[in-house]
Design an enzyme around this catalytic site. Structure first.
Site, PDB file in Angstrom:
ATOM      1  N   GLU A  15       4.014  -3.070  -0.031  1.00  0.00           N
ATOM      2  CA  GLU A  15       2.894  -2.171   0.234  1.00  0.00           C
ATOM      3  C   GLU A  15       3.058  -1.449   1.568  1.00  0.00           C
ATOM      4  O   GLU A  15       2.727  -0.265   1.691  1.00  0.00           O
ATOM      5  CB  GLU A  15       1.576  -2.940   0.196  1.00  0.00           C
ATOM      6  CG  GLU A  15       1.185  -3.443  -1.180  1.00  0.00           C
ATOM      7  CD  GLU A  15       1.066  -2.322  -2.208  1.00  0.00           C
ATOM      8  OE1 GLU A  15       0.731  -1.183  -1.815  1.00  0.00           O
ATOM      9  OE2 GLU A  15       1.318  -2.572  -3.394  1.00  0.00           O
ATOM     10  N   TYR A  27      -6.943  -0.860   2.101  1.00  0.00           N
ATOM     11  CA  TYR A  27      -6.064  -0.753   0.935  1.00  0.00           C
ATOM     12  C   TYR A  27      -5.071  -1.910   0.874  1.00  0.00           C
ATOM     13  O   TYR A  27      -4.922  -2.563  -0.168  1.00  0.00           O
ATOM     14  CB  TYR A  27      -5.299   0.578   0.927  1.00  0.00           C
ATOM     15  CG  TYR A  27      -4.201   0.536  -0.105  1.00  0.00           C
ATOM     16  CD1 TYR A  27      -4.497   0.683  -1.451  1.00  0.00           C
ATOM     17  CD2 TYR A  27      -2.883   0.248   0.259  1.00  0.00           C
ATOM     18  CE1 TYR A  27      -3.510   0.569  -2.417  1.00  0.00           C
ATOM     19  CE2 TYR A  27      -1.896   0.131  -0.700  1.00  0.00           C
ATOM     20  CZ  TYR A  27      -2.215   0.294  -2.036  1.00  0.00           C
ATOM     21  OH  TYR A  27      -1.243   0.155  -2.991  1.00  0.00           O
ATOM     22  N   ASP A  83      -5.504   3.833  -3.705  1.00  0.00           N
ATOM     23  CA  ASP A  83      -4.594   4.658  -2.912  1.00  0.00           C
ATOM     24  C   ASP A  83      -4.717   6.106  -3.382  1.00  0.00           C
ATOM     25  O   ASP A  83      -5.593   6.442  -4.196  1.00  0.00           O
ATOM     26  CB  ASP A  83      -3.154   4.155  -3.026  1.00  0.00           C
ATOM     27  CG  ASP A  83      -2.578   4.321  -4.429  1.00  0.00           C
ATOM     28  OD1 ASP A  83      -3.323   4.703  -5.366  1.00  0.00           O
ATOM     29  OD2 ASP A  83      -1.372   4.073  -4.605  1.00  0.00           O
TER      30      ASP A  83
END
Length: 361
Positions: free
Chosen positions: A51, A134, A152
């Site tokens: 990520e 996020y 996202d």
């Protein structure tokens, strides 16, 4: 704000299931991901690493970096013990170098504060360096299989089209998060955000979306309007300011000279070519103060100018080169302690903003 789709007040379970059915047949195979319906907990370290790397970076570009990092440092403890310079060098070319610094800070915090184990709590994750809403939601969903609102830019695009949101991004982001939250369930909590991401990558693309094969076609307000590519609406961007610099390529047949940048600031802690201040005015030749080398300033050659775009400004940088013998290069490095030499084979450790100086146009 009025939304132009009836799903706003309806149960989305049927539409959600259609997306999951599509995902079961079309899921991407990615090195950091568990497949559809996986029941086991994924490795939070690998999820977190992926990520961080995927922020502002495409999957094809990030994948070899992910494989290299997880081979070099297969656990969060191994990464925490890694030298800063080595991690920053291996990150070179991936961009947004504050991510690499936060990667190290976070790994060391997980080791020192959590015994080398990522906490399975969204609030606790948010306290770690580099974790925002996020990333915390993604780790909770993808690693631990818990329901979390993972949003996202790709999921924003799906939601903005599905509901034909008339407010431009970034102002629409709170609403888009709220709309995405309406689809979050405990059922297949890990698969749901991954399904939306895969849908956005292969079907609901930014340009030329494949609406006719989309499992949400019959529910999509933007498709009903006949203009899905118009969403998400975007506010007009102000032009980026332009800064001008001068980079010095001091080289021999064996390599070239670099300097370590300050830890704080743009490209902090990275190696870069010696250069002049990045400023709003173009540097004239008469203003340039060249590093003192054995042959004097008359040996410097102007190779031209290259461009590089940072997040907040565009850089146009002149490149001036001087070629030294191996003996003179050794003498130069002994005279200037702030500099160090890199071999040509180590040029890949330079961030792109400086690597371009090796091939100016």
């Amino acid at each position: 704000m009025r939304l132009s789709i009836e799903l706003m007040g309806e149960d989305v379970s049927s539409a959600r299931q259609r997306v999951l059915d599509w995902y079961d047949c079309n899921a991407r195979v990615l090195p950091w991901r568990e497949g559809p319906g996986a029941a086991l907990k994924a490795d939070p370290y690998r999820v977190w690493m992926s990520e961080v790397m995927l922020q502002q970076t495409t999957v094809p570009h990030a994948t070899p970096y992910f494989e290299k990092f997880t081979t070099l440092w297969p656990s969060v403890s191994a990464l925490a013990a890694a030298p800063d310079e080595r991690v920053m060098a291996e990150w070179a070319g991936l961009g947004y170098y504050s991510r690499a610094r936060n990667l190290l800070k976070c790994a060391r915090a997980v080791v020192s504060e959590h015994g080398g184990v990522f906490p399975a709590d969204e609030g606790a994750l948010l306290k770690l360096p580099g974790f925002g809403p996020y990333t915390a939601a993604a780790v909770i969903a993808f690693a631990f299989g818990k329901a979390a609102n993972v949003v996202d830019g790709n999921i924003e695009r799906v939601m903005s089209r599905l509901y034909a949101v008339k407010t431009p991004v970034p102002q629409a982001r709170p609403l888009l998060r709220e709309l995405a939250a309406r689809w979050v369930r405990e059922d297949r909590a890990r698969d749901w955000p991954q399904a939306l991401m895969d849908l956005s990558a292969s079907v609901c693309r930014p340009k030329s979306p494949s609406c006719l094969i989309c499992p949400l076609r019959e529910d999509c307000a933007a498709f009903a309007e006949g203009q899905p590519e118009a969403y998400p609406l975007k506010a007009a961007k102000a032009p980026k300011p332009v800064r001008h610099g001068v980079a010095f390529l001091i080289m021999s047949e064996d390599g070239f000279v670099v300097e370590r940048r300050p830890d704080k600031g743009l490209l902090g802690g990275m190696l870069g070519l010696p250069h002049l201040e990045w400023r709003s005015e173009v540097w004239s030749e008469g203003e340039i103060v060249f590093p003192s080398v054995h042959h004097g300033n008359e040996a410097w050659e102007n190779l031209g100018t290259y461009a590089h775009v940072f997040t907040h400004f565009a850089l146009k940088q002149q490149v001036w080169r001087v070629v030294l013998s191996t003996k003179d290069m050794t003498a130069f490095l002994r005279q200037h302690n702030a500099y160090q030499g890199l071999s040509w084979g180590e040029a890949k450790s330079l961030p792109t903003a400086f690597a371009k100086a090796l091939r100016p146009k």
